[in-house]
Write an enzyme that holds these catalytic residues in place. Structure first.
Site, mmCIF file in Angstrom:
data_model
loop_
_atom_site.group_PDB
_atom_site.id
_atom_site.type_symbol
_atom_site.label_atom_id
_atom_site.label_comp_id
_atom_site.label_asym_id
_atom_site.label_seq_id
_atom_site.Cartn_x
_atom_site.Cartn_y
_atom_site.Cartn_z
ATOM 1 N N CYS A 193 8.336 3.622 2.516
ATOM 2 C CA CYS A 193 7.204 3.819 3.423
ATOM 3 C C CYS A 193 7.722 4.323 4.768
ATOM 4 O O CYS A 193 8.327 3.574 5.547
ATOM 5 C CB CYS A 193 6.442 2.507 3.602
ATOM 6 S SG CYS A 193 5.053 2.652 4.761
ATOM 7 N N ASP A 248 -0.484 8.054 3.629
ATOM 8 C CA ASP A 248 -0.787 6.697 4.109
ATOM 9 C C ASP A 248 -1.591 6.791 5.406
ATOM 10 O O ASP A 248 -1.718 7.845 6.015
ATOM 11 C CB ASP A 248 0.552 5.967 4.336
ATOM 12 C CG ASP A 248 0.412 4.458 4.282
ATOM 13 O OD1 ASP A 248 1.415 3.767 4.521
ATOM 14 O OD2 ASP A 248 -0.717 3.971 4.051
ATOM 15 N N HIS A 249 -2.171 5.725 5.814
ATOM 16 C CA HIS A 249 -2.935 5.533 7.047
ATOM 17 C C HIS A 249 -3.377 6.803 7.791
ATOM 18 O O HIS A 249 -2.553 7.485 8.405
ATOM 19 C CB HIS A 249 -2.109 4.705 8.030
ATOM 20 C CG HIS A 249 -1.757 3.374 7.500
ATOM 21 N ND1 HIS A 249 -1.128 2.420 8.238
ATOM 22 C CD2 HIS A 249 -1.952 2.801 6.280
ATOM 23 C CE1 HIS A 249 -0.928 1.339 7.509
ATOM 24 N NE2 HIS A 249 -1.427 1.557 6.320
HETATM 25 C C1 DNO Z 1 -0.817 -1.257 4.534
HETATM 26 C C2 DNO Z 1 -0.048 -1.294 3.302
HETATM 27 C C3 DNO Z 1 0.300 -2.693 2.899
HETATM 28 C C4 DNO Z 1 0.998 -2.647 1.588
HETATM 29 C C5 DNO Z 1 1.486 -3.982 1.124
HETATM 30 C C6 DNO Z 1 2.385 -3.714 -0.061
HETATM 31 O O1 DNO Z 1 -1.475 -0.278 4.786
HETATM 32 O O2 DNO Z 1 1.120 -0.543 3.445
HETATM 33 O O3 DNO Z 1 -0.876 -3.456 2.755
HETATM 34 O O4 DNO Z 1 0.047 -2.209 0.634
HETATM 35 O O5 DNO Z 1 2.183 -4.601 2.153
HETATM 36 O O6 DNO Z 1 2.488 -4.861 -0.841
#
Ligand code: DNO
Length: 392
Positions: A275, A351-352
Site C-alpha cells: 500500500c 485507493d482513497h
Molecule cells: C483503508 C484500508 C484498510 C485496509 C485494512 C486491511 O482504507 O486500507 O481498511 O482495508 O486495514 O486489512
C-alpha cells in the site's frame, strides 16, 4: 497488472455498474456484515459472489478479500487464541471453495487505519482525509487522557494540542472521537467509546513491539500451512499510519518489519499488500526500493499517495501528486508482473480518492476515501501511466 475496485457490498453507494464503467474488471470486497471472529460460510461467500458475478452486464469477478478481520485476542495473545485462529482458517476454506485466493488482512492493534479529519478542504474545494498531529495529540492528551501520552509528544506539540482542544466545541470533540474511534470504512477493529478505548489499551499494557511481532508470527505459523494447501495467498496490509499510536506498537510499518516476518515465516502463502499510501506516510520508507525488495511477495497493491508535513501530519493527495514517485513504483511493479505467470499477476486497486465534483453534493452519501469520482480519477491516471510504461 489486474485492475480491481473495492466495493463494500450491496449497501455501498458506489454500484457495481459504477465499477464496470470505471473500467475495473475485478472486485475487492469482504463480508463486512459477519461479526469479527465468526467463520464465514460457503453459503455467505457464494451469495456475495453471485451478486458480483451474475447478471446481464459485463462480467466482474470477485478475486480479492479485503479483509478477514484478525480478532483482538490473536493480536493480544498470539497462537494460544486457537478458537479465533480456527475460525479464521474456516473463512479461508470457504473462500477457497468458491475460488477466491487472495486475502488481505492487517495486524494493527485496537484501531485499524486512523485519521483525524475525513472532510479536510483542499484549495480546489475537494475534500481529503487527513492525519493532523496536533489534533491527534489533543485527542490523546485531553479527550482519551491516556496515562503517559505526554511522553509521546514534544513540548511544542503538547502546547498546540492544548490550544486546539481549548478551541473545540462539544460537537468538534464528538466529531474527532468519531473519526478516530468509530471505525472507518473497511476497518477491521470494533468501534469504541472512550471508556471502551481505555479498557482496550489497558489489556495491551504488556504487549510491546517484540510481543506483537511474536503474536503475528505465531498467527502466520498457524494459518500459512492451510493457506498453502488451499492455494490462498495472504497479503499483510501495512500500518496506516506507519507509526505507533496510542502507546501501542505497530509491526508492519517498514521494509524491515516485513523482512522480519518473511524471514520468520518463509511460506509462499505469506505475502504482502503493498500500500503506497500507508507506507508512503512514513518518511523513511523508500517505496520503489520496498517494491523491489519484496516484489515476488506482492500479490495485491493499493495505489494512492499522501503529502507529508514536518510534524508527521499528512493528508491524502492526488494519486500522482503526493510524496510517492508513482511512476517509479509502477515501473518496479510492472517489471515484477511481467515475470509472472498469468495466474499470479498482481492485482491493484486505486485507493482513497477525494470527495469531489458531484460527490460533494450534500445529499450524496459517500464512504470516506471510497468515493466514486475521486477513485475514478485515480484509476484513470494510474491506468494512463501503466499504458505509457508498457508502450515505452
Ligand atoms: C483503508 C484500508 C484498510 C485496509 C485494512 C486491511 O482504507 O486500507 O481498511 O482495508 O486495514 O486489512
Amino acid at each position: 497488472m489486474r485492475e480491481s475496485w473495492r466495493w463494500f457490498g450491496p449497501d455501498d453507494p458506489v454500484s457495481l455498474d459504477d465499477v464496470r464503467q470505471a473500467g475495473a474488471r475485478e472486485v475487492v470486497t469482504a463480508l463486512h456484515q459477519v461479526p469479527i471472529g465468526e467463520a464465514w460460510t460457503v453459503a455467505e461467500v457464494e451469495e456475495r459472489k453471485r451478486i458480483i458475478e451474475s447478471g446481464p452486464r459485463s462480467r466482474l469477478d470477485w478475486t480479492v478479500v479485503e479483509s478477514i478481520p484478525i480478532p483482538d485476542d490473536v493480536k493480544r495473545t498470539g497462537g494460544v487464541a486457537t478458537r479465533s485462529i480456527a475460525a479464521w482458517i474456516a473463512s479461508l476454506e470457504a473462500l477457497a471453495a468458491c475460488g477466491i485466493r487472495i486475502v488481505c488482512y492487517n495486524f494493527m492493534p485496537v484501531v485499524d487505519w486512523c485519521r483525524t479529519d475525513l472532510e479536510w478542504e483542499l484549495p480546489n474545494g475537494a475534500r481529503a482525509m487527513r492525519f493532523d498531529l496536533a489534533r491527534f495529540a489533543a485527542f490523546e492528551l485531553h479527550i482519551l487522557q491516556r496515562p503517559g501520552a505526554e511522553r509521546d509528544f514534544d513540548a511544542a506539540t503538547r502546547a498546540r494540542a492544548k490550544a486546539v482542544y481549548e478551541a473545540m466545541t462539544e460537537d468538534d470533540v464528538a466529531a474527532l472521537v468519531t473519526n478516530i474511534a468509530s471505525a472507518l470504512p473497511g476497518s477491521t477493529t470494533e468501534p469504541l467509546t472512550i471508556p471502551a478505548f481505555r479498557d482496550k489499551l489497558a489489556a495491551y499494557r504488556d504487549v510491546d513491539a517484540a510481543v506483537l511481532r511474536r503474536h503475528l508470527v505465531e498467527f502466520l505459523q498457524a494459518v500459512t500451512p492451510r493457506a498453502e494447501a488451499l492455494g490462498v495467498t495472504l497479503t499483510l496490509h501495512p500500518d496506516d499510519p506507519p507509526r505507533p499510536l496510542f502507546g501501542l506498537p505497530r509491526v508492519a510499518s517498514s521494509g524491515d518489519d516485513y523482512a522480519a516476518l518473511f524471514d520468520a515465516v518463509p511460506s509462499p502463502a505469506n505475502g504482502m499488500c503493498y500500500c503506497t499510501g500507508s507506507l508512503g506516510a512514513g518518511p523513511a520508507n523508500d517505496l520503489p526500493a520496498i517494491a523491489r525488495r519484496f516484489g515476488p511477495r506482492i500479490a495485491f497493491a493499493h495505489l494512492r499517495a499522501t503529502r507529508r508535513e514536518a510534524d508527521g501530519s499528512f493528508y491524502e493527495s492526488d494519486h500522482l501528486d503526493g510524496e510517492v514517485d508513482m511512476v517509479a513504483v509502477l515501473k518496479v511493479l510492472l517489471a515484477e508482473d511481467r515475470a509472472r505467470t498469468a495466474d499470479r499477476k498482481i492485482v491493484f486497486r486505486s485507493d482513497h480518492g477525494h470527495r469531489m465534483l458531484d460527490d460533494l453534493r450534500p445529499t450524496k452519501r459517500t464512504n470516506p476515501g471510497y468515493t466514486a469520482i475521486g477513485r475514478l480519477r485515480g484509476l484513470a491516471e494510474l491506468r494512463g501511466v501503466i499504458r505509457a510504461l508498457e508502450a515505452g
